[in-house]
Design a protein around this motif. Structure first.
Motif, PDB file in Angstrom:
ATOM      1  N   THR A   1       0.837  -1.203   0.000  1.00 43.90           N
ATOM      2  CA  THR A   1       0.000   0.000   0.000  1.00 43.90           C
ATOM      3  C   THR A   1       0.871   1.252   0.000  1.00 43.90           C
ATOM      4  OG1 THR A   1      -1.713  -1.194   1.214  1.00 43.90           O
ATOM      5  CG2 THR A   1      -1.830   1.214   1.257  1.00 43.90           C
ATOM      6  N   GLU A   2       1.928   1.208   0.797  1.00 44.18           N
ATOM      7  CA  GLU A   2       2.847   2.350   0.870  1.00 44.18           C
ATOM      8  C   GLU A   2       3.517   2.579  -0.487  1.00 44.18           C
ATOM      9  OE1 GLU A   2       7.136   3.125   2.947  1.00 44.18           O
ATOM     10  OE2 GLU A   2       5.613   2.130   4.165  1.00 44.18           O
ATOM     11  N   TYR A   3       4.032   1.511  -1.090  1.00 42.49           N
ATOM     12  CA  TYR A   3       4.711   1.626  -2.378  1.00 42.49           C
ATOM     13  C   TYR A   3       3.741   2.013  -3.487  1.00 42.49           C
ATOM     14  CZ  TYR A   3       8.782  -0.544  -0.197  1.00 42.49           C
ATOM     15  OH  TYR A   3       9.845  -0.832   0.605  1.00 42.49           O
ATOM     16  N   ARG A   4       2.523   1.522  -3.410  1.00 42.77           N
ATOM     17  CA  ARG A   4       1.516   1.873  -4.409  1.00 42.77           C
ATOM     18  C   ARG A   4       1.253   3.376  -4.364  1.00 42.77           C
ATOM     19  NH1 ARG A   4      -2.990  -0.830  -2.703  1.00 42.77           N
ATOM     20  NH2 ARG A   4      -1.962  -2.768  -3.251  1.00 42.77           N
TER      21      ARG A   4
ATOM     22  N   THR B   1       2.072   8.711  -6.841  1.00 44.24           N
ATOM     23  CA  THR B   1       2.556  10.079  -6.734  1.00 44.24           C
ATOM     24  C   THR B   1       3.643  10.341  -7.779  1.00 44.24           C
ATOM     25  OG1 THR B   1       2.065  10.106  -4.379  1.00 44.24           O
ATOM     26  CG2 THR B   1       3.609  11.761  -5.176  1.00 44.24           C
ATOM     27  N   LYS B   2       4.575   9.409  -7.885  1.00 40.85           N
ATOM     28  CA  LYS B   2       5.674   9.557  -8.846  1.00 40.85           C
ATOM     29  C   LYS B   2       5.145   9.560 -10.275  1.00 40.85           C
ATOM     30  CE  LYS B   2      10.090   9.623  -9.863  1.00 40.85           C
ATOM     31  NZ  LYS B   2      10.927  10.759  -9.562  1.00 40.85           N
ATOM     32  N   ALA B   3       4.217   8.663 -10.579  1.00 36.31           N
ATOM     33  CA  ALA B   3       3.638   8.610 -11.921  1.00 36.31           C
ATOM     34  C   ALA B   3       2.894   9.897 -12.245  1.00 36.31           C
ATOM     35  CB  ALA B   3       2.703   7.413 -12.040  1.00 36.31           C
ATOM     36  N   SER B   4       2.181  10.416 -11.271  1.00 31.44           N
ATOM     37  CA  SER B   4       1.451  11.665 -11.475  1.00 31.44           C
ATOM     38  C   SER B   4       2.424  12.807 -11.750  1.00 31.44           C
ATOM     39  CB  SER B   4       0.595  11.971 -10.258  1.00 31.44           C
ATOM     40  OG  SER B   4      -0.051  13.205 -10.410  1.00 31.44           O
TER      41      SER B   4
END
Length: 183
Positions: free
Chosen positions: A76-79, A84-87
């Motif tokens: 969940t944390e990595y998702r 966020t990074k993808a956005s």
């Protein structure tokens, strides 16, 4: 076994002979308690092994549950981090694409007078029209959010899937050429 002697004039006396069986009864009597004790010890060891296996299974189940919980938490944390990074990357890519379109529009606009001279006013007008179209599309790109752009792309694929596949194939070819030429 009973036998009689066959001598003439003699009296017959019966004699008995005993034969021993191959099993010695005294050895069987002493082995039986040891066998029972060995069997009892084996059964106890077997029960202890079963209990140990059950305890290990229970411990493994508990640990697996703990690891599953940790993995779910980390997932969940990595998702969230990935989203966020993808956005962030999508917003950055959108800004670069818009800037690239504006730059291309400026180059085409700068070349329009040269096209007027060399090829005629008609081709210069085509260049100016293309420049305006690029500027308008760059402005639209800047005003739309990444989610809106994604929805527009999905709608385009729904309306004309053949064109979308063709564009994807050309884009894939260009990207592969870009990576193979950079090696």
């Amino acid at each position: 076994m009973v036998s009689t002697s066959a001598t003439p004039g003699a009296t017959t006396t019966p004699t008995t002979t005993t034969t021993t069986s191959p099993v010695d009864t005294t050895a069987a009597d002493t082995a039986s308690p040891h066998r029972a004790e060995a069997k009892s010890r084996f059964n106890k060891a077997l029960d202890e092994a079963k209990a140990g296996a059950a305890a290990l299974k229970a411990e493994a189940s508990v640990r697996a549950g703990e690891y599953r919980g940790q993995a779910k938490t980390k997932g969940t944390e990595y998702r969230g981090q990935a989203k966020t990074k993808a956005s962030d990357l999508a917003v950055e890519g959108k800004a670069k694409a818009s800037e690239g379109m504006k730059s291309l529009s400026r180059m085409v606009s700068e070349q329009a007078p040269k096209l007027d001279e060399k090829l005629g006013a008609k081709y210069g007008d085509y260049a100016r029209s293309a420049s305006r179209s690029l500027d308008e599309n760059a402005a639209k790109l800047e005003t739309k959010s990444v989610e809106e752009l994604g929805e527009d792309a999905r709608e385009f694929v729904r309306k004309s899937p053949g064109t979308a596949v063709g564009i994807a194939a050309v884009a894939g070819f260009l990207i592969s050429r870009l990576f193979t030429s950079s090696k």
